[in-house]
Every structure is written in C-alpha cells, then in structure tokens.
Design a protein around this motif. Sequence first.
Motif, PDB file in Angstrom:
ATOM      1  N   PHE A   3       0.806  -1.218   0.000  1.00 30.80           N
ATOM      2  CA  PHE A   3       0.000   0.000   0.000  1.00 30.80           C
ATOM      3  C   PHE A   3       0.837   1.265   0.000  1.00 30.80           C
ATOM      4  CE2 PHE A   3      -2.793  -3.167   1.962  1.00 30.80           C
ATOM      5  CZ  PHE A   3      -3.825  -3.111   1.039  1.00 30.80           C
ATOM      6  N   ARG A   4       2.033   1.186  -0.455  1.00 33.14           N
ATOM      7  CA  ARG A   4       2.909   2.360  -0.502  1.00 33.14           C
ATOM      8  C   ARG A   4       2.587   3.195  -1.740  1.00 33.14           C
ATOM      9  NH1 ARG A   4       9.163   1.475   0.093  1.00 33.14           N
ATOM     10  NH2 ARG A   4       8.720   1.877   2.266  1.00 33.14           N
ATOM     11  N   ARG A   5       2.752   4.511  -1.608  1.00 37.14           N
ATOM     12  CA  ARG A   5       2.539   5.409  -2.744  1.00 37.14           C
ATOM     13  C   ARG A   5       3.680   5.259  -3.738  1.00 37.14           C
ATOM     14  NH1 ARG A   5       0.045  10.898  -0.962  1.00 37.14           N
ATOM     15  NH2 ARG A   5       0.969  11.470  -2.916  1.00 37.14           N
ATOM     16  N   ARG A   6       3.371   5.420  -5.009  1.00 35.78           N
ATOM     17  CA  ARG A   6       4.436   5.362  -6.019  1.00 35.78           C
ATOM     18  C   ARG A   6       5.391   6.530  -5.860  1.00 35.78           C
ATOM     19  NH1 ARG A   6       1.626   3.453 -11.645  1.00 35.78           N
ATOM     20  NH2 ARG A   6       0.806   1.532 -10.783  1.00 35.78           N
ATOM     21  N   LYS A   7       4.831   7.703  -5.672  1.00 38.86           N
ATOM     22  CA  LYS A   7       5.647   8.902  -5.466  1.00 38.86           C
ATOM     23  C   LYS A   7       5.384   9.376  -4.038  1.00 38.86           C
ATOM     24  CE  LYS A   7       6.258  13.595  -7.037  1.00 38.86           C
ATOM     25  NZ  LYS A   7       5.567  14.723  -7.634  1.00 38.86           N
ATOM     26  N   PRO A   8       6.392   9.367  -3.168  1.00 38.41           N
ATOM     27  CA  PRO A   8       6.176   9.793  -1.772  1.00 38.41           C
ATOM     28  C   PRO A   8       5.643  11.224  -1.695  1.00 38.41           C
ATOM     29  CG  PRO A   8       8.352   8.811  -2.050  1.00 38.41           C
ATOM     30  CD  PRO A   8       7.767   8.967  -3.423  1.00 38.41           C
ATOM     31  N   ALA A   9       4.777  11.447  -0.742  1.00 40.97           N
ATOM     32  CA  ALA A   9       4.200  12.781  -0.550  1.00 40.97           C
ATOM     33  C   ALA A   9       5.276  13.747  -0.066  1.00 40.97           C
ATOM     34  CB  ALA A   9       3.064  12.724   0.458  1.00 40.97           C
ATOM     35  N   GLY A  10       5.268  14.929  -0.620  1.00 39.62           N
ATOM     36  CA  GLY A  10       6.220  15.949  -0.218  1.00 39.62           C
ATOM     37  C   GLY A  10       5.773  16.647   1.057  1.00 39.62           C
ATOM     38  N   PHE A  11       6.601  17.554   1.509  1.00 45.32           N
ATOM     39  CA  PHE A  11       6.338  18.263   2.757  1.00 45.32           C
ATOM     40  C   PHE A  11       5.033  19.065   2.682  1.00 45.32           C
ATOM     41  CE2 PHE A  11       6.933  22.082   5.430  1.00 45.32           C
ATOM     42  CZ  PHE A  11       6.996  21.442   6.660  1.00 45.32           C
ATOM     43  N   ILE A  12       4.849  19.783   1.586  1.00 46.54           N
ATOM     44  CA  ILE A  12       3.649  20.623   1.442  1.00 46.54           C
ATOM     45  C   ILE A  12       2.399  19.751   1.342  1.00 46.54           C
ATOM     46  CG2 ILE A  12       2.507  22.269  -0.078  1.00 46.54           C
ATOM     47  CD1 ILE A  12       5.082  23.700  -0.286  1.00 46.54           C
ATOM     48  N   VAL A  17      -2.633  17.685   3.764  1.00 48.49           N
ATOM     49  CA  VAL A  17      -3.454  16.566   4.213  1.00 48.49           C
ATOM     50  C   VAL A  17      -3.694  16.650   5.715  1.00 48.49           C
ATOM     51  CG1 VAL A  17      -3.471  14.049   4.485  1.00 48.49           C
ATOM     52  CG2 VAL A  17      -2.822  15.060   2.310  1.00 48.49           C
ATOM     53  N   PHE A  18      -2.723  17.155   6.474  1.00 51.32           N
ATOM     54  CA  PHE A  18      -2.910  17.319   7.914  1.00 51.32           C
ATOM     55  C   PHE A  18      -4.008  18.340   8.200  1.00 51.32           C
ATOM     56  CE2 PHE A  18      -1.884  19.586  11.863  1.00 51.32           C
ATOM     57  CZ  PHE A  18      -2.011  18.523  12.761  1.00 51.32           C
ATOM     58  N   LEU A  19      -4.024  19.438   7.450  1.00 50.68           N
ATOM     59  CA  LEU A  19      -5.020  20.482   7.672  1.00 50.68           C
ATOM     60  C   LEU A  19      -6.359  20.176   7.010  1.00 50.68           C
ATOM     61  CD1 LEU A  19      -2.749  23.620   7.259  1.00 50.68           C
ATOM     62  CD2 LEU A  19      -3.604  22.609   9.376  1.00 50.68           C
ATOM     63  N   TRP A  20      -6.332  19.502   5.861  1.00 51.67           N
ATOM     64  CA  TRP A  20      -7.557  19.179   5.140  1.00 51.67           C
ATOM     65  C   TRP A  20      -7.421  17.769   4.559  1.00 51.67           C
ATOM     66  CZ3 TRP A  20     -11.746  22.228   5.252  1.00 51.67           C
ATOM     67  CH2 TRP A  20     -12.808  21.862   4.453  1.00 51.67           C
ATOM     68  N   PRO A  21      -8.041  16.774   5.170  1.00 48.50           N
ATOM     69  CA  PRO A  21      -7.883  15.389   4.717  1.00 48.50           C
ATOM     70  C   PRO A  21      -8.282  15.185   3.259  1.00 48.50           C
ATOM     71  CG  PRO A  21      -9.058  15.470   6.795  1.00 48.50           C
ATOM     72  CD  PRO A  21      -8.921  16.873   6.320  1.00 48.50           C
ATOM     73  N   ARG A  22      -7.658  14.200   2.626  1.00 49.39           N
ATOM     74  CA  ARG A  22      -7.915  13.918   1.218  1.00 49.39           C
ATOM     75  C   ARG A  22      -9.378  13.580   0.954  1.00 49.39           C
ATOM     76  NH1 ARG A  22      -3.479  10.826   1.275  1.00 49.39           N
ATOM     77  NH2 ARG A  22      -1.761  11.991   0.460  1.00 49.39           N
ATOM     78  N   ARG A  23      -9.929  12.689   1.734  1.00 49.79           N
ATOM     79  CA  ARG A  23     -11.303  12.223   1.482  1.00 49.79           C
ATOM     80  C   ARG A  23     -12.330  13.233   1.989  1.00 49.79           C
ATOM     81  NH1 ARG A  23     -10.744   8.201  -2.150  1.00 49.79           N
ATOM     82  NH2 ARG A  23      -9.132   6.790  -1.458  1.00 49.79           N
ATOM     83  N   SER A  24     -12.291  13.557   3.249  1.00 50.78           N
ATOM     84  CA  SER A  24     -13.151  14.577   3.849  1.00 50.78           C
ATOM     85  C   SER A  24     -13.050  14.450   5.359  1.00 50.78           C
ATOM     86  CB  SER A  24     -14.610  14.434   3.416  1.00 50.78           C
ATOM     87  OG  SER A  24     -15.169  13.282   3.992  1.00 50.78           O
ATOM     88  N   PHE A  25     -13.548  15.453   6.046  1.00 48.80           N
ATOM     89  CA  PHE A  25     -13.548  15.394   7.498  1.00 48.80           C
ATOM     90  C   PHE A  25     -14.564  14.384   7.995  1.00 48.80           C
ATOM     91  CE2 PHE A  25     -11.490  19.556   7.174  1.00 48.80           C
ATOM     92  CZ  PHE A  25     -10.424  19.325   8.023  1.00 48.80           C
ATOM     93  N   SER A  26     -15.681  14.249   7.289  1.00 48.35           N
ATOM     94  CA  SER A  26     -16.702  13.303   7.746  1.00 48.35           C
ATOM     95  C   SER A  26     -16.162  11.877   7.720  1.00 48.35           C
ATOM     96  CB  SER A  26     -17.968  13.418   6.901  1.00 48.35           C
ATOM     97  OG  SER A  26     -17.723  13.014   5.572  1.00 48.35           O
ATOM     98  N   ARG A  27     -15.366  11.548   6.722  1.00 50.95           N
ATOM     99  CA  ARG A  27     -14.791  10.206   6.668  1.00 50.95           C
ATOM    100  C   ARG A  27     -13.795   9.993   7.814  1.00 50.95           C
ATOM    101  NH1 ARG A  27     -13.007   6.735   1.528  1.00 50.95           N
ATOM    102  NH2 ARG A  27     -11.963   5.085   2.646  1.00 50.95           N
ATOM    103  N   SER A  28     -13.043  11.032   8.145  1.00 50.18           N
ATOM    104  CA  SER A  28     -12.113  10.926   9.267  1.00 50.18           C
ATOM    105  C   SER A  28     -12.868  10.736  10.581  1.00 50.18           C
ATOM    106  CB  SER A  28     -11.253  12.183   9.358  1.00 50.18           C
ATOM    107  OG  SER A  28     -10.460  12.311   8.208  1.00 50.18           O
ATOM    108  N   PRO A  92      -7.466  21.196  14.290  1.00 55.51           N
ATOM    109  CA  PRO A  92      -7.292  22.547  13.737  1.00 55.51           C
ATOM    110  C   PRO A  92      -8.601  23.295  13.467  1.00 55.51           C
ATOM    111  CG  PRO A  92      -5.793  21.044  12.664  1.00 55.51           C
ATOM    112  CD  PRO A  92      -6.682  20.205  13.535  1.00 55.51           C
ATOM    113  N   LEU A  93      -9.698  22.576  13.296  1.00 59.11           N
ATOM    114  CA  LEU A  93     -10.972  23.262  13.085  1.00 59.11           C
ATOM    115  C   LEU A  93     -11.602  23.740  14.387  1.00 59.11           C
ATOM    116  CD1 LEU A  93     -12.699  21.040  10.381  1.00 59.11           C
ATOM    117  CD2 LEU A  93     -11.632  23.265  10.092  1.00 59.11           C
TER     118      LEU A  93
END
Length: 193
Positions: A3-12, A17-28, A92-93
């Motif tokens: 389940f590793r990403r092909r291209k590792p996520a960068g710092f930004i 993703v920390f401030l705004w999740p990829r899927r949504s807050f409701s899923r989190s 953060p919210l």
Amino acid sequence: MLFRRRKPAGFIERIRVFLWPRRSFSRSFQYFGKRILRLTATPHAIAAGVAAGVIASWTPFLGLHFVIAAALAYVLAGNIIASALGTAFGNPLTFPFIWTASYKLGNRIMTDDFQETHKVIDLGQLFRHLDFSQIWGPILKPMAVGCLPFALVFGVGAYLIAYLSVAAFQSQRRRRLDQKRTRRDGLSNGQTV
C-alpha cells in the motif's frame, strides 16, 4: 510494499493533508467513531476514556493533551486508547473556537467583570522572550480557568454519547454472534442426526 505510494508525498502535501484530509472530514470522523466502537472494553471504560480525551482537548496545554487524557482516563477507570482517540475533539478546526471561548470565559470569571471589556495583549512581545511567567498571567491562566466549565459540560456529553453508542453496538454485535452460533449449531446438529 503493498500500500505504498508510487511517489512519496512531499512536505507541502503532508501539511495540506494534515489540515484538510484527502477524502473529507466526515470520513475521518467516521473512522475515529468506528475505532472507538470496536475497542474491546466495557462501555463505561470506553466512554470514560473518550470523555477524558474531550476534557483534555479543552485545556490550553497543547503538547500535553495525550498525557492529560491518559491520566484522566486512569483516574476515571477509562480506556487509555479511547482517551487518545477522544483527543481528536481538539483539532485545527475546533481549536480556534475552544481557545476563544475558554479565554473569554476565563477572563470574565477572573475579573468578575461580565461587561465587554478587552485588554490589549501584544503576543509578539510575549512570545519574543518566551518567558512562561509572562505568558501564564495574561493568556494561559484565563484559558485554564475558563476551560473548566466547558470541559465538564462537553466531557459529560461525550461520556453519555459514547456510553450509549458503545452499549448499543456491543449488544447488537453479541446478538449477531449468537444468531451465527445458533445457525451453525443447528446446521451441525442437523447434519449429524
């Protein structure tokens, strides 16, 4: 890795993703809810742990929320893992609302002044010297006093919601397992006869 990403996520990307999740807050939130429901402990232990986490999230001591939550969970005979998951209430919210509400209420309680009076605080000057005594008086002390009523109300609310939810989930799970067991026993008895 599977389940590793092909291209590792960068710092930004990690910050985004920390401030705004990829899927949504409701899923989190659903994920945290299911993690809490599936813990193996009594409904009281899980609910007390969640309440401890919510109470700790109201305190102004940002780096110590897990430690405070674990200590409260221990005192309340709660689940420590549930207390860690309960600290997700502070995120953060919600932190701007938590800090504002606790600061304003703390100021009003400490000064016995329920009128709208505002003191001007130069945060830049306070944080430039990083002296705890200078930050404690005008900022952290009112927040520590003001967080107590909110922490109590939200903690009791979190306890009640978690207790009822976990009790219902565990009861439904036991009923489902009993039904499976009786079906399995009925089939095995019917085949051997």
